[in-house]
Design a protein around this motif. Structure first.
Motif, PDB file in Angstrom:
ATOM      1  N   ALA A 252       0.841  -1.204   0.000  1.00  0.00           N
ATOM      2  CA  ALA A 252       0.000   0.000   0.000  1.00  0.00           C
ATOM      3  C   ALA A 252       0.875   1.252   0.000  1.00  0.00           C
ATOM      4  N   ARG A 253       1.967   1.233   0.755  1.00  0.00           N
ATOM      5  CA  ARG A 253       2.867   2.390   0.783  1.00  0.00           C
ATOM      6  C   ARG A 253       3.488   2.635  -0.591  1.00  0.00           C
ATOM      7  N   LEU A 254       3.907   1.562  -1.264  1.00  0.00           N
ATOM      8  CA  LEU A 254       4.461   1.697  -2.610  1.00  0.00           C
ATOM      9  C   LEU A 254       3.425   2.292  -3.568  1.00  0.00           C
ATOM     10  N   THR A 255       2.176   1.848  -3.434  1.00  0.00           N
ATOM     11  CA  THR A 255       1.111   2.366  -4.298  1.00  0.00           C
ATOM     12  C   THR A 255       0.912   3.857  -4.076  1.00  0.00           C
TER      13      THR A 255
ATOM     14  N   ASP B 121       3.045   5.950  -3.090  1.00  0.00           N
ATOM     15  CA  ASP B 121       4.226   6.670  -3.574  1.00  0.00           C
ATOM     16  C   ASP B 121       4.368   6.615  -5.086  1.00  0.00           C
ATOM     17  N   GLY B 122       3.328   6.138  -5.768  1.00  0.00           N
ATOM     18  CA  GLY B 122       3.341   6.144  -7.212  1.00  0.00           C
ATOM     19  C   GLY B 122       3.990   4.940  -7.861  1.00  0.00           C
ATOM     20  N   ARG B 123       4.197   3.863  -7.106  1.00  0.00           N
ATOM     21  CA  ARG B 123       4.853   2.680  -7.633  1.00  0.00           C
ATOM     22  C   ARG B 123       3.880   1.513  -7.707  1.00  0.00           C
ATOM     23  N   GLY B 124       2.643   1.824  -8.135  1.00  0.00           N
ATOM     24  CA  GLY B 124       1.656   0.770  -8.324  1.00  0.00           C
ATOM     25  C   GLY B 124       2.058  -0.224  -9.395  1.00  0.00           C
ATOM     26  N   ASP B 125       2.885   0.218 -10.376  1.00  0.00           N
ATOM     27  CA  ASP B 125       3.349  -0.690 -11.420  1.00  0.00           C
ATOM     28  C   ASP B 125       4.212  -1.806 -10.839  1.00  0.00           C
ATOM     29  N   LEU B 126       5.035  -1.457  -9.843  1.00  0.00           N
ATOM     30  CA  LEU B 126       5.855  -2.477  -9.182  1.00  0.00           C
ATOM     31  C   LEU B 126       4.990  -3.423  -8.356  1.00  0.00           C
ATOM     32  N   VAL B 127       3.974  -2.870  -7.711  1.00  0.00           N
ATOM     33  CA  VAL B 127       3.069  -3.693  -6.897  1.00  0.00           C
ATOM     34  C   VAL B 127       2.327  -4.702  -7.777  1.00  0.00           C
ATOM     35  N   LEU B 128       1.860  -4.253  -8.931  1.00  0.00           N
ATOM     36  CA  LEU B 128       1.155  -5.154  -9.840  1.00  0.00           C
ATOM     37  C   LEU B 128       2.076  -6.270 -10.323  1.00  0.00           C
ATOM     38  N   GLU B 129       3.318  -5.933 -10.671  1.00  0.00           N
ATOM     39  CA  GLU B 129       4.246  -6.958 -11.140  1.00  0.00           C
ATOM     40  C   GLU B 129       4.560  -7.954 -10.029  1.00  0.00           C
ATOM     41  N   ALA B 130       4.715  -7.438  -8.797  1.00  0.00           N
ATOM     42  CA  ALA B 130       4.969  -8.318  -7.656  1.00  0.00           C
ATOM     43  C   ALA B 130       3.789  -9.256  -7.426  1.00  0.00           C
ATOM     44  N   ALA B 131       2.561  -8.732  -7.543  1.00  0.00           N
ATOM     45  CA  ALA B 131       1.362  -9.557  -7.350  1.00  0.00           C
ATOM     46  C   ALA B 131       1.288 -10.656  -8.410  1.00  0.00           C
ATOM     47  N   LYS B 132       1.671 -10.344  -9.632  1.00  0.00           N
ATOM     48  CA  LYS B 132       1.673 -11.354 -10.692  1.00  0.00           C
ATOM     49  C   LYS B 132       2.670 -12.473 -10.383  1.00  0.00           C
ATOM     50  N   LYS B 133       3.833 -12.088  -9.834  1.00  0.00           N
ATOM     51  CA  LYS B 133       4.838 -13.087  -9.477  1.00  0.00           C
ATOM     52  C   LYS B 133       4.322 -14.001  -8.366  1.00  0.00           C
ATOM     53  N   ILE B 134       3.617 -13.414  -7.405  1.00  0.00           N
ATOM     54  CA  ILE B 134       3.049 -14.213  -6.311  1.00  0.00           C
ATOM     55  C   ILE B 134       1.993 -15.164  -6.864  1.00  0.00           C
ATOM     56  N   ALA B 135       1.102 -14.633  -7.715  1.00  0.00           N
ATOM     57  CA  ALA B 135       0.017 -15.444  -8.269  1.00  0.00           C
ATOM     58  C   ALA B 135       0.550 -16.607  -9.094  1.00  0.00           C
ATOM     59  N   ALA B 136       1.680 -16.395  -9.760  1.00  0.00           N
ATOM     60  CA  ALA B 136       2.268 -17.450 -10.581  1.00  0.00           C
ATOM     61  C   ALA B 136       3.037 -18.465  -9.754  1.00  0.00           C
ATOM     62  N   GLY B 137       3.170 -18.210  -8.450  1.00  0.00           N
ATOM     63  CA  GLY B 137       3.882 -19.127  -7.579  1.00  0.00           C
ATOM     64  C   GLY B 137       5.392 -19.048  -7.730  1.00  0.00           C
ATOM     65  N   GLU B 138       5.898 -17.964  -8.320  1.00  0.00           N
ATOM     66  CA  GLU B 138       7.335 -17.828  -8.556  1.00  0.00           C
ATOM     67  C   GLU B 138       8.092 -17.360  -7.322  1.00  0.00           C
ATOM     68  N   VAL B 139       7.444 -16.567  -6.490  1.00  0.00           N
ATOM     69  CA  VAL B 139       8.095 -16.024  -5.297  1.00  0.00           C
ATOM     70  C   VAL B 139       7.097 -15.976  -4.153  1.00  0.00           C
ATOM     71  N   SER B 140       7.617 -15.888  -2.934  1.00  0.00           N
ATOM     72  CA  SER B 140       6.762 -15.720  -1.766  1.00  0.00           C
ATOM     73  C   SER B 140       6.295 -14.274  -1.686  1.00  0.00           C
ATOM     74  N   GLN B 141       5.290 -14.041  -0.856  1.00  0.00           N
ATOM     75  CA  GLN B 141       4.802 -12.677  -0.656  1.00  0.00           C
ATOM     76  C   GLN B 141       5.913 -11.776  -0.115  1.00  0.00           C
ATOM     77  N   GLU B 142       6.683 -12.300   0.824  1.00  0.00           N
ATOM     78  CA  GLU B 142       7.735 -11.500   1.451  1.00  0.00           C
ATOM     79  C   GLU B 142       8.826 -11.131   0.442  1.00  0.00           C
TER      80      GLU B 142
END
Length: 375
Positions: free
Chosen positions: A255-258, A260-281
């Motif tokens: 939420a803090r990243l969002t 600060d204008g970095r919602g694009d990074l948050v979306l990419e991170a969420a995609k990585k989590i959804a794909a099972g490539e990385v943990s949430q942390e």
């Protein structure tokens, strides 16, 4: 992890084929548990307990609570009372007359948990607590509390009648009760966050403090759950499908990243989590590190996203070493160590003596004033 099915979105594994009778898209199983014995109506239970007066209203029995509050009454009041609540009637309703509440916070039903609930209802001979409904103008009823009980009775047990406590509730009151009804259930933090935001936006509660009092939670937990509502819209759509995608332990960082204008990074991170490539942390660590690299102009936003999309190892290590501090002298005396950072856009001064810092700052302001006068 147990599979969940979004409400109203197709059949749930373990519930047989979707040709069976369904409840919001959840088909009934091939074999039903022991059917509940609902031959004894709620009216009869209350009559035997001496807690109700039964009236014949055109063939429909309406049970009015008689003022007694004996503990053995089957009519259980909701957790929060309101002086604005008017009608209070327990009836045996046809499930075909029931509609889901638009304020229901639950997004998914776990099939195994629903089966367990149905078995419990069946073993107890019916509902211990009636569901809570409010009448609609078209003669139907909106289920305010007890959506899982309704689903278990209709879909799993195959009953066409259900005991319901009819209450005349305002929209604001229905919102609060719907959120409270699920507080002892297995909702995700995202579902709680959506419900809390709805209560605040609708004015059902005026402040976050009032929200905490109504829900019986601490301010810190309410803040973290509300953080979900600040995530980018595409990420919230992903959470609608999978409410467990992002946990409450990391949501504040996203939420803090969002913000600060970095919602694009948050979306990419969420995609990585959804794909099972990385943990949430690890996804959060990557997004925060990518933000730092972007801010220091070590990498562009486009390159950071491209690295992630290409499957490169997500860099979450410590950034490269800062430029070395160089001595700053006045005569023979070193008063500070200094360095330019961010490609010359930032000057760092580390003074040995705070007085030297104050003196230099005063001299610097005088220099700027003289320069302004000269121009």
């Amino acid at each position: 992890m147990k599979s969940s099915s979004p409400l109203g979105k197709g059949h749930v594994p373990g519930f047989g084929v979707p040709t069976k009778p369904t409840f919001h898209g959840v088909p009934a199983p091939d074999q039903e548990p022991i059917k509940a014995n609902l031959s004894t109506s709620q009216d009869e239970v209350l009559r035997k307990a001496g807690l109700a007066n039964v009236y014949d209203n055109g063939g429909e029995e309406l049970v009015a609570a008689a003022g007694s509050t004996k503990e053995h009454s089957d009519v259980v009041a909701p957790a929060v009372e309101s002086a604005g609540d008017v009608g209070r009637q327990v009836v045996c309703l046809d499930v075909a007359l029931l509609d889901a509440s638009p304020y229901q916070p639950r997004l998914t039903i776990e099939p195994e948990r629903l089966k367990e609930l149905a078995l419990s209802i069946s073993s107890n001979g019916g509902l211990n607590n009636p569901i809570i409904v409010r009448p609609k103008a078209n003669g139907r009823f909106e289920v305010v509390c007890g959506h899982r009980r309704w689903a278990a009775v209709e879909t799993i047990l195959g009953e066409n009648k259900i005991d319901a406590l009819v209450r005349d509730l305002t929209d604001a009151r229905a919102r609060v009760l719907a959120a409270l009804d699920n507080h002892d259930e297995d909702l995700t933090d995202y579902e709680y966050g959506r419900a809390y935001r709805d209560l605040l936006d609708a004015g059902a509660v005026k402040t976050q403090t009032e929200l905490c009092l109504q829900m019986g939670i601490g301010n810190a937990l309410a803040h973290r759950r509300l953080s979900y509502t600040y995530l980018p819209a595409p990420v919230r759509l992903m959470l609608d499908e999978n409410p467990k995608l992002i946990g409450v332990a990391v949501v504040s960082g996203f939420a803090r990243l969002t913000k600060d204008g970095r919602g694009d990074l948050v979306l990419e991170a969420a995609k990585k989590i959804a794909a099972g490539e990385v943990s949430q942390e690890r996804a959060l660590a990557w997004a925060e590190f990518a933000e730092q690299r972007i801010n220091q102009e070590e990498i562009s936003v486009e390159l950071a996203l491209e690295e992630a999309r290409q499957g490169s190892k997500l860099a979450t290590s410590t950034p490269k070493a800062e430029p070395a501090l160089e001595p700053l002298s006045v005569g023979d005396r070193v008063i500070a160590k200094s360095a330019f950072k961010a490609k010359g856009r930032r000057l760092v001064l580390d003074f040995e003596d705070a007085k030297d810092g104050a003196d230099l700052f005063a001299a610097f302001k005088e220099f700027l004033k003289q320069r302004e006068n000269a121009s």
